[in-house]
Design an enzyme around this catalytic site. Sequence first.
Site, short mmCIF file in Angstrom:
data_model
loop_
_atom_site.label_atom_id
_atom_site.label_comp_id
_atom_site.label_asym_id
_atom_site.label_seq_id
_atom_site.Cartn_x
_atom_site.Cartn_y
_atom_site.Cartn_z
N SER A 7 1.15 -0.98 -0.19
CA SER A 7 -0.09 -0.30 0.19
C SER A 7 1.15 1.46 0.15
O SER A 7 1.73 1.79 1.01
CB SER A 7 -1.15 0.22 1.21
OG SER A 7 -1.60 0.90 1.24
N HIS A 32 -0.90 -1.14 -4.07
CA HIS A 32 -2.31 -0.98 -3.57
C HIS A 32 -2.26 0.47 -3.41
O HIS A 32 -1.66 1.21 -2.89
CB HIS A 32 -2.44 -1.84 -3.11
CG HIS A 32 -3.87 -2.13 -2.07
ND1 HIS A 32 -5.00 -2.53 -2.03
CD2 HIS A 32 -3.54 -0.98 -0.55
CE1 HIS A 32 -6.00 -1.43 -1.23
NE2 HIS A 32 -5.53 -0.94 -0.71
N ASP A 34 -4.87 3.70 -1.73
CA ASP A 34 -5.81 4.00 -0.83
C ASP A 34 -6.79 5.04 -0.19
O ASP A 34 -5.57 6.30 -1.17
CB ASP A 34 -5.20 3.62 0.12
CG ASP A 34 -5.26 2.20 1.33
OD1 ASP A 34 -5.49 1.92 0.57
OD2 ASP A 34 -3.78 2.13 1.14
N MET A 36 -8.55 8.62 -0.16
CA MET A 36 -9.91 8.75 0.75
C MET A 36 -10.42 10.48 0.96
O MET A 36 -9.49 10.90 0.15
CB MET A 36 -8.83 8.56 2.67
CG MET A 36 -8.69 7.65 2.21
SD MET A 36 -7.84 7.02 4.25
CE MET A 36 -6.63 5.45 3.58
N HIS A 65 -8.29 1.17 -4.44
CA HIS A 65 -9.03 0.65 -2.97
C HIS A 65 -9.65 2.54 -2.64
O HIS A 65 -9.08 3.47 -1.89
CB HIS A 65 -8.19 0.46 -1.85
CG HIS A 65 -9.73 0.67 -0.74
ND1 HIS A 65 -8.68 -0.04 0.30
CD2 HIS A 65 -10.89 0.10 -0.53
CE1 HIS A 65 -9.60 0.01 1.71
NE2 HIS A 65 -10.74 0.12 0.92
N MET A 67 -12.10 4.36 -0.54
CA MET A 67 -12.81 4.64 -0.01
C MET A 67 -13.65 6.05 0.46
O MET A 67 -12.88 6.99 1.00
CB MET A 67 -12.07 4.47 1.29
CG MET A 67 -11.39 3.00 2.01
SD MET A 67 -9.90 3.21 2.84
CE MET A 67 -8.77 3.01 1.03
N MET A 136 -11.55 -5.96 5.23
CA MET A 136 -10.88 -4.90 6.27
C MET A 136 -10.66 -5.86 7.17
O MET A 136 -11.64 -6.45 7.59
CB MET A 136 -11.70 -3.39 5.60
CG MET A 136 -12.06 -3.14 4.78
SD MET A 136 -10.52 -2.02 4.16
CE MET A 136 -9.27 -1.55 5.34
N ASP A 174 -6.42 -6.72 4.05
CA ASP A 174 -5.92 -5.30 3.72
C ASP A 174 -5.93 -4.58 5.57
O ASP A 174 -7.44 -4.85 5.75
CB ASP A 174 -6.46 -4.03 3.35
CG ASP A 174 -6.19 -3.29 2.71
OD1 ASP A 174 -5.09 -2.71 3.73
OD2 ASP A 174 -7.03 -2.10 2.27
C1 DX5 Z 1 -6.31 1.09 5.56
C2 DX5 Z 1 -6.64 1.14 3.73
C3 DX5 Z 1 -4.74 0.49 3.90
C4 DX5 Z 1 -3.76 1.04 4.78
C5 DX5 Z 1 -2.66 -0.50 5.18
O1 DX5 Z 1 -7.68 2.62 5.28
O2 DX5 Z 1 -7.23 0.77 3.63
O3 DX5 Z 1 -4.28 -0.27 2.97
O4 DX5 Z 1 -2.81 0.99 4.12
O5 DX5 Z 1 -1.90 -0.01 5.99
P1 DX5 Z 1 -1.39 -1.17 6.95
O6 DX5 Z 1 -0.60 -2.48 6.46
O7 DX5 Z 1 -0.54 -0.06 7.94
O8 DX5 Z 1 -1.96 -1.61 8.51
ZN ZN Z 2 -6.83 -0.37 1.49
#
Ligand code: DX5
Ligand code: ZN
Length: 214
Positions: A7, A32, A34, A36, A65, A67, A136, A174
Amino acid sequence: MKLIAPSLLSADFLNLGKDIEMINRSEADWFHCDVMDGRFVPNISFGIPVVHAISQLAEKPLDVHLMIVEPEKYFEAFVKAGADIITFHYEASTHIHRAVQQLKALGVKAGVVLNPHTPVSVLEDILCDLDLVLLMSVNPGFGGQKFIERTFEKIRRLRAMINEQGLDTMIEVDGGVNTENAAALFEAGANILVAGNAVFKSEDPEYTIHLLKS
Ligand code: DX5
Ligand code: ZN
């Protein structure tokens, strides 16, 4: 199938190019990303222009991903920005079936994400339309959180559902994945493990990716 998706949320944003090249060189399989929005999750990360920039250097598929609320509105923009796989949250979408068809029409792999509190049973009638399900194992929003142990049970139940229906849907996990729990997660039925902190905060990220995979 055992895939690792580092990620980029935990990467060094001042030297993102260097971290992308490290992943290109490594045994990792997907990038990956993320995304947000500060509404679906209490944090804001990065969006379309950054995903596009990543796609210019990345030599492996981009696993985006989302969010965000109303994810369907942004599918096309993320595909144009270079996404190969798009996952969006069950909790953020009212018309999952329609959204999945939209992703298929755009030519990308489609996946639904479940928050820790959402049971896998809600996917029973949509599973056959999905390329992957992302479970998750922390509450989404931040890297570096503690893995929720209950996820193991969810992986096993989802794997049983997939087998029962005779599907080849992939399971991605994840949050809080590290070199201690990776093997057990694959063993429980996961196919893709996302890892942020475990990779980027380690002394040798490339070697950590190797360890996660083996
Ligand atoms: C959390 C994200 C993850 C995050 C994982 O909201 O979706 O992808 O980056 O990070 P680690 O592996 O540090 O928990
Ligand atoms: Zn993620």
